[in-house]
Write an enzyme that holds these catalytic residues in place. Structure first.
Site, PDB file in Angstrom:
ATOM      1  N   ASP A 197       0.855  -1.181   0.000  1.00 24.31           N
ATOM      2  CA  ASP A 197       0.000   0.000   0.000  1.00 24.31           C
ATOM      3  C   ASP A 197       0.892   1.233   0.000  1.00 24.31           C
ATOM      4  O   ASP A 197       2.015   1.187   0.500  1.00 24.31           O
ATOM      5  CB  ASP A 197      -0.916   0.009   1.222  1.00 24.31           C
ATOM      6  N   THR A 198       0.386   2.316  -0.575  1.00 22.61           N
ATOM      7  CA  THR A 198       1.157   3.565  -0.611  1.00 22.61           C
ATOM      8  C   THR A 198       0.241   4.737  -0.303  1.00 22.61           C
ATOM      9  O   THR A 198      -0.872   4.791  -0.817  1.00 22.61           O
ATOM     10  CB  THR A 198       1.781   3.788  -2.013  1.00 22.61           C
TER      11      THR A 198
END
Length: 204
Positions: free
Chosen positions: A85-86
């Site tokens: 995830d970012t």
């Protein structure tokens, strides 16, 4: 075959084109599965905690989906799941995908002559042994001034509306205005290569 390089199946737990490209560039063959989770339901104060919690939720959702369809017991070779995830952080605040063109425009105006950071998590799970390793990686991005006409073009094209924080650095229109990237570009795009490589080795 060397003992330290076992054959394994690799699943990328993401539908992101950028992550698929990065993993393919690393020389891996893999399949993709995406998690249908409500990301908005997961809230953490610190961005580092948030991206780790999101990667865990994605991994858990994919694992339960996977367990229903595959029989892992018969498998001699490990199956490895990579979830990630970012988020974009600007002045300490987590920014998600812009909710409107106006918000995307404001985001980009904020970055002009300033900086933002991306925090990316990678979580690797060995589905046969249950071994799991995860870490986050942070990158700072500094910008020159970004002309209004460039912002207009980017919004018209629409890609920024689907990017966390309306932040893209690899786009030909924005590249000339990126002053400095402290960290790796692949991390900004959603999958830090060196970290992913190391975590895969750790769970094998």
């Amino acid at each position: 075959m060397e003992a330290n390089a076992p054959h394994f199946k690799l699943i990328l737990g993401s539908s992101s084109t950028a992550r698929r490209k990065i993993l393919a560039d690393m020389g891996y063959h893999f399949t993709t599965m995406s998690a249908d989770i409500d990301e908005k339901a997961i809230r953490k104060e610190k961005p580092e905690d948030l991206v780790m919690a999101l990667a865990e939720a994605k991994a858990d959702a994919i694992i339960s989906k996977f367990r229903n369809t595959e029989n892992l017991e018969k498998d001699v070779n490990p199956t490895i799941l990579v979830a990630a995830d970012t988020v974009v952080v600007y002045e300490g605040v987590v920014r998600e995908k812009p909710s409107s063109e106006a918000e995307a425009r404001q985001f980009m105006k904020d970055y002009a002559n300033g900086h933002a950071a991306t925090v990316s998590s990678v979580l690797v799970t060995n589905l046969v042994t249950g071994s799991r390793r995860g870490e986050w990686d942070k990158v700072e991005i500094y910008f020159h001034d970004i002309p209004d006409q460039v912002i207009d073009k980017l919004i018209e094209e629409g890609i920024v509306l689907y990017a966390a924080g309306g932040l893209i650095i690899e786009h030909p229109l924005i590249l000339p205005y990126v002053k400095e990237v402290v960290g790796s570009t692949d991390s900004v795009m959603g999958l830090p290569k060196a970290l992913t490589e190391r975590l895969i080795k750790e769970v094998l």
